[in-house]
Design a protein around this motif. Structure first.
Motif, PDB file in Angstrom:
ATOM      1  N   GLY A  67       0.814  -1.205   0.000  1.00 45.59           N
ATOM      2  CA  GLY A  67       0.000   0.000   0.000  1.00 45.59           C
ATOM      3  C   GLY A  67       0.847   1.254   0.000  1.00 45.59           C
ATOM      4  N   GLY A  68       0.528   2.195  -0.900  1.00 41.54           N
ATOM      5  CA  GLY A  68       1.302   3.421  -1.021  1.00 41.54           C
ATOM      6  C   GLY A  68       2.515   3.292  -1.922  1.00 41.54           C
ATOM      7  N   THR A  70       4.633   1.561  -5.560  1.00 43.65           N
ATOM      8  CA  THR A  70       4.518   1.494  -7.014  1.00 43.65           C
ATOM      9  C   THR A  70       5.298   0.280  -7.513  1.00 43.65           C
ATOM     10  OG1 THR A  70       6.517   2.806  -7.421  1.00 43.65           O
ATOM     11  CG2 THR A  70       4.429   4.018  -7.206  1.00 43.65           C
ATOM     12  N   ASP A 100      -4.078   4.408  -7.696  1.00 40.25           N
ATOM     13  CA  ASP A 100      -3.722   5.321  -6.605  1.00 40.25           C
ATOM     14  C   ASP A 100      -2.874   4.620  -5.549  1.00 40.25           C
ATOM     15  OD1 ASP A 100      -5.088   7.299  -7.893  1.00 40.25           O
ATOM     16  OD2 ASP A 100      -6.606   7.592  -6.351  1.00 40.25           O
ATOM     17  N   ARG A 101      -1.987   3.722  -6.024  1.00 43.73           N
ATOM     18  CA  ARG A 101      -0.980   3.051  -5.178  1.00 43.73           C
ATOM     19  C   ARG A 101      -1.558   2.007  -4.220  1.00 43.73           C
ATOM     20  NH1 ARG A 101       4.198   6.191  -4.214  1.00 43.73           N
ATOM     21  NH2 ARG A 101       4.344   7.616  -5.963  1.00 43.73           N
ATOM     22  N   HIS A 102      -2.763   1.518  -4.490  1.00 47.21           N
ATOM     23  CA  HIS A 102      -3.350   0.470  -3.649  1.00 47.21           C
ATOM     24  C   HIS A 102      -4.057  -0.568  -4.510  1.00 47.21           C
ATOM     25  CE1 HIS A 102      -2.839   3.632  -0.579  1.00 47.21           C
ATOM     26  NE2 HIS A 102      -2.743   2.620   0.263  1.00 47.21           N
ATOM     27  N   TYR A 112      -9.484   3.102   0.766  1.00 43.61           N
ATOM     28  CA  TYR A 112      -8.757   3.579  -0.398  1.00 43.61           C
ATOM     29  C   TYR A 112      -9.639   3.553  -1.647  1.00 43.61           C
ATOM     30  CZ  TYR A 112      -5.053   2.565   2.919  1.00 43.61           C
ATOM     31  OH  TYR A 112      -4.281   2.532   4.049  1.00 43.61           O
TER      32      TYR A 112
END
Length: 318
Positions: A67-68, A70, A100-102, A112
């Motif tokens: 999570g968060g 790339t 969105d990175r999740h 998220y």
């Protein structure tokens, strides 16, 4: 006359050498590139690494960020280990990007965007493998998924929702979420290797609420022990594992690695746990991406990337 004849011979030799050099095929080289494709109304991005040897269908390893993170960050977190292994052993590495990175990993929350919009990440990952397969010969019986934290949960979800496409998974720093556990696990025997730290400050070893600094309500997991029992039972493994310890390669890191292997299982599958005693929310052998006070210790007794590929290399979907 002799001098003119010599010049002609020299020119002829140069022309022949140039022709041979032009005709000779270039040595194959590894390729790393970025790409994008549209799935479910979203433009999705990824990175791919293809090894230099492609004369045979190649296995595919999906490496899923936390999570968060790339895909490019996952390359750095693993110190490029999968790329080097791919060049040596011959497999394709895919580093997809979550929305969105999740990832919408099925944990049943709305924290998220990927969760709120119910993004079909299973469809994205399946489509990504198909897209790569149109450009590079791949072995569709040898598609694997690994990932850390949110990416590890996504690997669990992929194995459950697309069991006909995945030969094995290797989640890191995570156990099964409670909603995924309620599905009963994969619908068919599926090999699984789990790497988890006993002192993970974000994902409790004994199960419970996932705790991110300053953020709650991001989901609940079952314990590591329950995860192993559920997966082993679904894959028809023995109830009790064989337990051994890995060498303590770096006594200064204050960790030890306990290996628990459930085998033999149905259809040639394996279920294995690497319990990192004293380890945190980390990729063993990888980059400590946050301070130890937040994520815990990173073990140097284990090269997670090498262990995961060694495990994957023994697995094929039947």
């Amino acid at each position: 006359m002799k001098r003119s004849h010599g010049r002609r011979l020299h020119l002829l030799g140069a022309l022949v050498a140039a022709a041979v050099a032009t005709a000779a095929p270039a040595a194959p080289v590894a390729e790393s590139r970025a790409g994008a494709l549209s799935v479910g109304g979203y433009e999705r991005t990824y990175r791919v690494h293809v090894p230099p040897v492609t004369e045979r269908p190649l296995p595919v390893v999906l490496v899923l960020h936390g999570g968060g993170g790339t895909g490019a960050g996952m390359e750095r977190l693993t110190r490029g280990g999968f790329n080097r292994l791919a060049d040596r052993w011959g497999f394709v590495v895919l580093y997809p990007d979550g929305l969105d990175r999740h990832w919408n990993d099925g944990r049943g929350v709305t924290t998220y965007r990927a969760h709120r919009e119910n993004v079909d990440d299973v469809a994205f990952l399946v489509a990504l493998v198909d897209e790569i397969g149109r450009r590079t010969p791949i072995d569709r019986t040898r598609v694997y998924a690994t990932g850390i934290s949110n990416g590890g949960l996504m690997a669990f979800r992929l194995a459950i929702a697309a069991a006909d496409r995945v030969a094995a998974i290797a989640p890191v720093a995570i156990s099964m979420s409670e909603p995924l556990a309620r599905t009963g696990g994969p619908p068919r025997p599926t090999s699984m290797l789990l790497i988890s730290g006993t002192e993970d400050p974000l994902v409790p070893w004994e199960g419970g609420e996932i705790g991110l600094p300053g953020r709650r309500g991001v989901g609940r997991v079952i314990s590591v022990a329950e995860t192993m029992r559920l997966w082993a039972a679904r894959s028809g493994c023995p109830a009790a594992p064989v337990v051994t310890y890995e060498p303590d390669r770096d006594p200064a890191d204050d960790t030890r690695v306990r290996r628990e292997r459930y085998a033999p299982c149905r259809e040639g599958t394996e279920v294995v746990l690497y319990a990192v005693e004293g380890g945190g929310h980390t990729w063993p052998g990888g980059v400590p991406y946050l301070p130890e006070r937040i994520i815990g210790r990173t073990s140097r007794d284990l090269d997670a990337s090498a262990v995961i590929w060694s495990f994957f290399s023994r697995q094929a979907r039947r």
